[in-house]
Design an enzyme around this catalytic site. Structure first.
Site, PDB file in Angstrom:
ATOM      1  N   LYS A  22      32.166  13.012  18.438  1.00  0.00           N
ATOM      2  CA  LYS A  22      32.404  14.657  18.254  1.00  0.00           C
ATOM      3  C   LYS A  22      33.689  14.541  17.796  1.00  0.00           C
ATOM      4  O   LYS A  22      34.250  15.473  17.000  1.00  0.00           O
ATOM      5  CB  LYS A  22      32.184  15.477  19.648  1.00  0.00           C
ATOM      6  CG  LYS A  22      30.806  15.565  20.043  1.00  0.00           C
ATOM      7  CD  LYS A  22      30.363  15.956  21.416  1.00  0.00           C
ATOM      8  CE  LYS A  22      29.084  15.918  21.627  1.00  0.00           C
ATOM      9  NZ  LYS A  22      28.308  16.152  22.923  1.00  0.00           N
TER      10      LYS A  22
ATOM     11  N   GLN B 289      31.425  17.715  28.363  1.00  0.00           N
ATOM     12  CA  GLN B 289      30.350  16.715  28.187  1.00  0.00           C
ATOM     13  C   GLN B 289      29.420  16.657  29.628  1.00  0.00           C
ATOM     14  O   GLN B 289      30.081  16.401  30.654  1.00  0.00           O
ATOM     15  CB  GLN B 289      30.828  15.366  27.635  1.00  0.00           C
ATOM     16  CG  GLN B 289      29.854  14.476  27.523  1.00  0.00           C
ATOM     17  CD  GLN B 289      29.174  14.719  26.199  1.00  0.00           C
ATOM     18  OE1 GLN B 289      29.639  15.143  25.190  1.00  0.00           O
ATOM     19  NE2 GLN B 289      27.760  14.556  26.297  1.00  0.00           N
TER      20      GLN B 289
ATOM     21  N   ASP C 222      29.352  25.151  23.005  1.00  0.00           N
ATOM     22  CA  ASP C 222      27.952  24.391  23.177  1.00  0.00           C
ATOM     23  C   ASP C 222      27.067  25.436  23.711  1.00  0.00           C
ATOM     24  O   ASP C 222      25.905  25.258  24.045  1.00  0.00           O
ATOM     25  CB  ASP C 222      28.462  23.549  24.555  1.00  0.00           C
ATOM     26  CG  ASP C 222      27.624  22.240  24.518  1.00  0.00           C
ATOM     27  OD1 ASP C 222      27.088  21.944  23.503  1.00  0.00           O
ATOM     28  OD2 ASP C 222      27.692  21.693  25.627  1.00  0.00           O
TER      29      ASP C 222
END
Ligand code: NAP
Length: 302
Positions: A60, A104, A127
């Site tokens: 990422k 994450q 997200d």
């Protein structure tokens, strides 16, 4: 095999190719933002040393840098507490150089993911997991962020010309990050959705009786090669989200990554199929980039 006995081979829904097309479009939007003095910034926070998560976080960061965005990758030790993580999120919420924040998953057991996600500023929740953004998605309201993996699947289908309207979409898996939002997106009375949706999970009895009805089958269980050809309708579109490690003595690291779908066999029966790797993974990351650019654009919108 089709009704005439001819063996079909599915069209490959190439996520790498699609992600590179979308990245090109993002470069233009980023250049425009730079002209206005804004460089989109993404912070990715990892707690602990899970090897797969470390790899995802690095990818990422690399994707952000390749696009010329600000990339902050924050790798915290396993011992990092929930209170420290919440404090770090507060700092990132207040940092004007950061437009997107991703924590994450999975987090270590001593940290509650929902508590942490709820501390991210919804305007930086690229997200799409903050309750406010989840609610917006469910009610079909614009202005939030759509979660990266399910939206990546939706975009991959739509841009490959695969109609979802009126189709039966069967999803295997009901997690908060993949299965549930995938169902919510596909059922909306909106473009690139408007499907009839069935969600299967570990308590589903005779799962194959549902998967065989799918016009579009989305596998997101994390069980290696679970979906076999006899579970797939002739001509179905098959999307493989799952990622599992299987031992492989011939691979450099002694293992390889595989999906939930027995690709080599299912591709003979499906009309279109995602490869794995190279299907949903790159789409997930490019939607994260796209959401970050969107967050930066919104930060200066009047
Ligand atoms: P998860 O939280 O473990 O959820 C798995 C889901 O699958 C659960 O709903 C579970 O049912 C269901 N399930 C597991 N085994 C099953 C079985 N034998 N029969 C029927 N249902 C079964 O996983 P996740 O976070 O949703 O991720 C799913 C997979 O996608 C993982 O392999 C993950 O690594 C991968 N993934 C890939 C990407 C990407 O970008 N490619 C992104 C995210 C996730 P219950 O709810 O009943 O337990």
């Amino acid at each position: 095999m089709d009704s005439t006995g001819t063996i079909m081979t599915a069209r490959i829904l190439d996520g790498n190719l699609m992600a590179s097309t979308i990245s090109q479009e993002l470069r233009e939007r980023i250049a425009k933002l730079r002209g206005q003095g804004i460089v989109p910034g993404l912070a990715v926070v990892l707690v602990g040393e899970d090897p797969a998560s470390m790899q995802y976080v690095k990818m990422k960061g690399k994707n952000s840098q390749d696009l010329g965005m600000v990339a902050r990758t924050l790798m915290m030790p396993e011992s990092f507490s929930q209170a420290e993580l919440i404090e770090l999120i507060a700092e990132l919420n207040a940092d004007p150089r950061i437009h997107g924040i991703l924590v994450q998953m999975p987090l270590p057991k001593h940290i509650d993911p929902q508590t942490v996600i709820s501390k991210i500023d919804p305007k930086k929740d690229v997200d799409g997991l903050h309750p406010m953004n989840v609610g917006r998605m469910l009610s079909g309201e614009a202005g939030g962020f759509l979660p990266c993996t399910p939206h990546g699947v939706q975009v991959l289908l739509a841009r490959n010309g695969i109609q979802t309207e009126g189709k039966h979409v069967v999803i295997c898996g009901r997690s908060n990050i993949v299965g549930k939002p995938m169902a919510a997106l596909m059922m909306q009375k909106q473009k690139d959705a408007n499907a009839t949706v069935t969600v299967c999970h570990s308590a589903t009895k005779d799962l194959a009786s549902y998967t065989r009805q799918a016009d579009i089958l989305i596998a997101a269980m994390g069980v290696a090669h679970f979906i076999k050809p006899d579970m797939v309708k002739e001509g179905a579109v098959v999307v493989d989200v799952g990622v599992s490690r299987i031992d492989d003595a011939t691979a450099p690291r002694g293992y390889r990554l595989v999906g939930d779908v027995d690709f080599d066999k299912v591709k003979e029966k499906a009309s279109a199929i995602t490869p794995n790797p190279g299907g949903v993974g790159p789409m997930t990351r490019v939607i994260l980039m796209s959401n970050t650019v969107l967050a930066a654009e919104r930060s200066i919108a009047k």
